[in-house]
Design a protein around this motif. Structure first.
Motif, mmCIF file in Angstrom:
data_model
loop_
_atom_site.group_PDB
_atom_site.id
_atom_site.type_symbol
_atom_site.label_atom_id
_atom_site.label_comp_id
_atom_site.label_asym_id
_atom_site.label_seq_id
_atom_site.Cartn_x
_atom_site.Cartn_y
_atom_site.Cartn_z
ATOM 1 N N PRO A 86 32.457 -6.122 20.569
ATOM 2 C CA PRO A 86 32.027 -6.404 21.952
ATOM 3 C C PRO A 86 30.815 -5.597 22.429
ATOM 4 N N ASP A 87 30.339 -4.620 21.667
ATOM 5 C CA ASP A 87 29.254 -3.734 22.114
ATOM 6 C C ASP A 87 27.932 -4.177 21.499
ATOM 7 N N SER A 88 26.959 -4.502 22.336
ATOM 8 C CA SER A 88 25.672 -5.034 21.864
ATOM 9 C C SER A 88 24.839 -4.000 21.105
ATOM 10 N N ARG A 89 25.187 -2.731 21.179
ATOM 11 C CA ARG A 89 24.454 -1.704 20.438
ATOM 12 C C ARG A 89 24.803 -1.725 18.945
ATOM 13 N N ASN A 90 25.900 -2.364 18.612
ATOM 14 C CA ASN A 90 26.421 -2.318 17.248
ATOM 15 C C ASN A 90 25.908 -3.487 16.409
ATOM 16 N N THR A 91 26.097 -3.373 15.105
ATOM 17 C CA THR A 91 25.705 -4.423 14.173
ATOM 18 C C THR A 91 26.842 -4.694 13.204
ATOM 19 N N ILE A 92 27.093 -5.967 12.955
ATOM 20 C CA ILE A 92 28.047 -6.386 11.924
ATOM 21 C C ILE A 92 27.225 -6.942 10.767
ATOM 22 N N ALA A 93 27.289 -6.291 9.617
ATOM 23 C CA ALA A 93 26.498 -6.696 8.453
ATOM 24 C C ALA A 93 27.405 -7.395 7.447
ATOM 25 N N LEU A 94 27.163 -8.690 7.230
ATOM 26 C CA LEU A 94 27.939 -9.477 6.275
ATOM 27 C C LEU A 94 27.229 -9.427 4.925
ATOM 28 N N VAL A 95 27.923 -8.948 3.907
ATOM 29 C CA VAL A 95 27.261 -8.671 2.631
ATOM 30 C C VAL A 95 27.864 -9.463 1.469
ATOM 31 N N GLY A 96 28.670 -10.473 1.772
ATOM 32 C CA GLY A 96 29.273 -11.264 0.706
ATOM 33 C C GLY A 96 29.502 -12.692 1.142
ATOM 34 N N TYR A 97 30.035 -13.492 0.225
ATOM 35 C CA TYR A 97 30.304 -14.896 0.515
ATOM 36 C C TYR A 97 31.381 -15.005 1.593
ATOM 37 N N GLN A 98 31.167 -15.915 2.546
ATOM 38 C CA GLN A 98 32.115 -16.121 3.633
ATOM 39 C C GLN A 98 32.662 -17.543 3.544
ATOM 40 N N ALA A 99 33.890 -17.671 3.070
ATOM 41 C CA ALA A 99 34.486 -18.989 2.885
ATOM 42 C C ALA A 99 34.748 -19.651 4.234
ATOM 43 N N ALA A 100 34.665 -20.962 4.235
ATOM 44 C CA ALA A 100 34.913 -21.737 5.459
ATOM 45 C C ALA A 100 36.291 -21.399 6.011
ATOM 46 N N GLY A 101 36.356 -21.258 7.331
ATOM 47 C CA GLY A 101 37.623 -20.986 7.991
ATOM 48 C C GLY A 101 37.963 -19.524 8.140
ATOM 49 N N THR A 102 37.145 -18.633 7.595
ATOM 50 C CA THR A 102 37.418 -17.199 7.727
ATOM 51 C C THR A 102 36.698 -16.629 8.948
ATOM 52 N N ARG A 103 37.126 -15.454 9.395
ATOM 53 C CA ARG A 103 36.419 -14.793 10.497
ATOM 54 C C ARG A 103 34.983 -14.485 10.096
ATOM 55 N N GLY A 104 34.803 -14.144 8.814
ATOM 56 C CA GLY A 104 33.450 -13.864 8.346
ATOM 57 C C GLY A 104 32.538 -15.060 8.501
ATOM 58 N N ALA A 105 33.048 -16.243 8.175
ATOM 59 C CA ALA A 105 32.255 -17.462 8.342
ATOM 60 C C ALA A 105 31.963 -17.717 9.814
ATOM 61 N N ILE B 219 32.501 0.985 6.501
ATOM 62 C CA ILE B 219 32.688 -0.028 5.468
ATOM 63 C C ILE B 219 34.186 -0.219 5.303
ATOM 64 N N ALA B 220 34.672 -1.441 5.473
ATOM 65 C CA ALA B 220 36.118 -1.657 5.411
ATOM 66 C C ALA B 220 36.421 -3.065 4.912
ATOM 67 N N GLY B 221 37.585 -3.216 4.302
ATOM 68 C CA GLY B 221 38.033 -4.533 3.848
ATOM 69 C C GLY B 221 38.801 -5.238 4.951
ATOM 70 N N SER B 222 38.799 -6.569 4.911
ATOM 71 C CA SER B 222 38.411 -7.365 3.754
ATOM 72 C C SER B 222 37.003 -7.958 3.925
ATOM 73 N N GLY B 223 36.451 -8.454 2.795
ATOM 74 C CA GLY B 223 35.071 -8.911 2.802
ATOM 75 C C GLY B 223 34.801 -10.106 3.671
ATOM 76 N N MET B 224 35.812 -10.965 3.881
ATOM 77 C CA MET B 224 35.656 -12.132 4.751
ATOM 78 C C MET B 224 36.319 -11.911 6.104
ATOM 79 N N ALA B 225 36.733 -10.656 6.356
ATOM 80 C CA ALA B 225 37.369 -10.273 7.626
ATOM 81 C C ALA B 225 38.636 -11.075 7.895
ATOM 82 N N THR B 226 39.329 -11.463 6.837
ATOM 83 C CA THR B 226 40.575 -12.216 7.009
ATOM 84 C C THR B 226 41.762 -11.311 7.286
#
Length: 486
Positions: free
Chosen positions: A345-364, A325-332
């Motif tokens: 890059p590893d298909s065994r892994n999972t990225i879990a997005l748990v908050g609002y992702q504003a347009a233009g961010t890596r999270g979005a 678990i690491a910041g930031s929430g929008m991966a900016t």
């Protein structure tokens, strides 16, 4: 009176509202713009009004899109009071320092590796700027009126959402102007529900989730399923998380899952010094949230706290199964960016997005399932599974917002929908028109509107009248809040 939208208009960040009247200039919120480059560049623009003309600043809460511009305001010469709740003060002491350190580190990293277009890359503000801003914070108790002059006062009402979050209710020139801030959810697992508003002649209302209803799924079950599936293939679950509120909610669920045997006993790392410090604050504000002292202690032991850069690098060098678990929430920015570079890059892994992702961010971009994301000037392939868990949101959805507003018996004269993407704000405008028959409008950036005041003089101070109205209208259970533990 005049209200100018210096931020959070047609976007979900950069909350700043300038209210002028009764011989005062008051700034409500002082946030950073986040998201697309054109929004981020606004942080570097000249502040729209001379800071020496501001009489007061009032914060709704500590998230950086509401408080993160304060260090710049202090650097520009503002020396007045910044009013906020005690919880917001305590969180800002952690967040503004961490934000400044992070910006200094990222500027240094960019200069060492040469991927910035600027020579040299500079931080938006420094730790010294943050310290100067923190000296201006003046904590106030919830629901206690503060007079600004003979014709203006305000009070802070609990808004849920995160520790210290408040709605600001200003009485000025005989009228009540309410700023919702970020409104929490009635059944949040940690925070108490927001206090309803009794009256507002004018209302500035957030619209972050104005176009959707949160999933009814149980967040603990959703997390358990993500963990089980990923751990079965020795994968890593990376959770970009806001350090305040969201990280603690996730830790709360992880503590419950481990205690009930619904989660394998794998390493869990909280790689955010800010989130680690914030987690400890829940034990000092037990009156504001639903957690018992035992549960508040449990979230502090649900993960191994990663403090230093070297410790963070060691986590990235590990392999699964584990949770990061690491910041930031929008991966900016922040440490999650380095973990995404390693684990996406590893298909065994999972990225879990748990908050609002504003347009233009890596999270979005991740939520949109792009094949690659740009990190430090390079494109990193995304082969990991990406899941979005909207049930973990700390913002009220449009139904919850509507229910919260029903306590206002007389429709406000004007309602301004801010802090939402254009589609979300417009959807909430239509919904409030249909369900409450309120006429709402969506302001544009830097728009100024005139709000007629009143010349009527009564023997009752407007804040006192508002307090009596709140006592009559609000749920008595919500008014009977335990005191904070200091």
């Amino acid at each position: 009176m005049k209200l100018t939208f210096l931020g959070a208009a047609e976007t979900v960040t950069g909350s700043r509202y300038l209210l002028e009247g009764a011989g005062l200039r008051v700034l409500i919120d002082c946030g950073l713009f986040q998201g697309t480059k054109n929004l981020r560049l606004r942080n570097w623009e000249a502040f729209p009004v001379p800071v020496e003309t501001l009489d007061a600043v009032i914060l709704t809460h500590a998230h950086l899109d509401h408080s993160g511009y304060l260090p710049i305001l202090a650097r520009l010469g503002y020396r007045g009071a910044v009013y906020c709740t005690r919880g917001t003060r305590d969180l800002c002491e952690v967040m503004l320092r961490d934000s400044a350190r992070l910006q200094e580190e990222e500027a240094s990293f960019a200069n060492r590796h040469g991927f910035s277009k600027h020579r040299p890359a500079l931080p938006l503000y420094t730790l010294e700027d943050a310290e100067n801003a923190l000296r201006l914070l003046v904590p106030r108790e919830f629901d206690l009126p503060k007079q600004l002059n003979d014709h203006a006062c305000f009070r802070l009402l609990p808004a849920g959402h995160i520790l210290g979050a408040a709605s600001v209710v200003l009485c000025m020139e005989g009228k009540v102007i309410a700023f919702s801030g970020d409104v929490g959810r009635p059944n949040d697992p940690i925070m108490r529900p927001p206090m309803p508003l009794a009256h507002a002649d004018y209302l500035v209302l957030e619209s972050t989730y104005g176009d959707r209803v949160h999933a009814a799924a149980d967040p603990a079950t959703q997390l358990a399923e993500v963990f089980e599936r990923t751990f079965a293939q020795d994968g890593v679950v990376v959770i970009p998380s806001f350090a305040v509120g969201r990280a603690q909610t996730i830790l709360h669920y992880i503590a419950q899952l481990k205690a009930s045997g619904r989660m394998a006993n794998v390493p869990v790392y909280l790689d955010s010094p800010m989130a680690s410090s914030v987690t400890q604050l829940y034990r000092h504000h037990v009156g504001e949230h639903r957690l018992s002292m035992t549960e508040a202690n449990a979230i502090g032991h649900a993960a191994e706290m990663v403090r230093t850069v070297d410790e963070s690098k060691a986590v990235s060098a590990r392999r699964g199964p584990m949770v990061v678990i690491a910041g930031s929430g929008m991966a900016t920015g922040g440490r999650v960016v380095h973990h995404l570079k390693t684990f996406a890059p590893d298909s065994r892994n999972t990225i879990a997005l748990v908050g609002y992702q504003a347009a233009g961010t890596r999270g979005a971009a991740l939520a949109g399932h792009v094949p690659a994301i740009k990190i430090h000037g390079d494109y990193v392939p995304v082969r990991a599974s990406v899941v979005s868990l909207s049930s973990l949101s700390a913002h009220a959805d449009y139904r919850e917002l509507t229910d919260w507003l029903r306590s206002i018996a007389v429709a406000p004269k004007r309602v301004f929908l801010t802090h939402g993407e254009p589609a979300s704000a417009d959807a909430l405008r239509r919904h409030l028109d249909e369900s409450l028959h309120w006429r709402c409008e969506v302001p544009i950036h830097l728009e100024a509107v005139e709000l007629p005041g009143s010349n009527a003089v009564t023997g009752i101070h407007p804040c006192a009248a508002t307090a009596m109205s709140n006592v009559e209208a609000a749920d008595p259970d919500q008014l009977a809040r335990p005191p904070e533990v200091s």
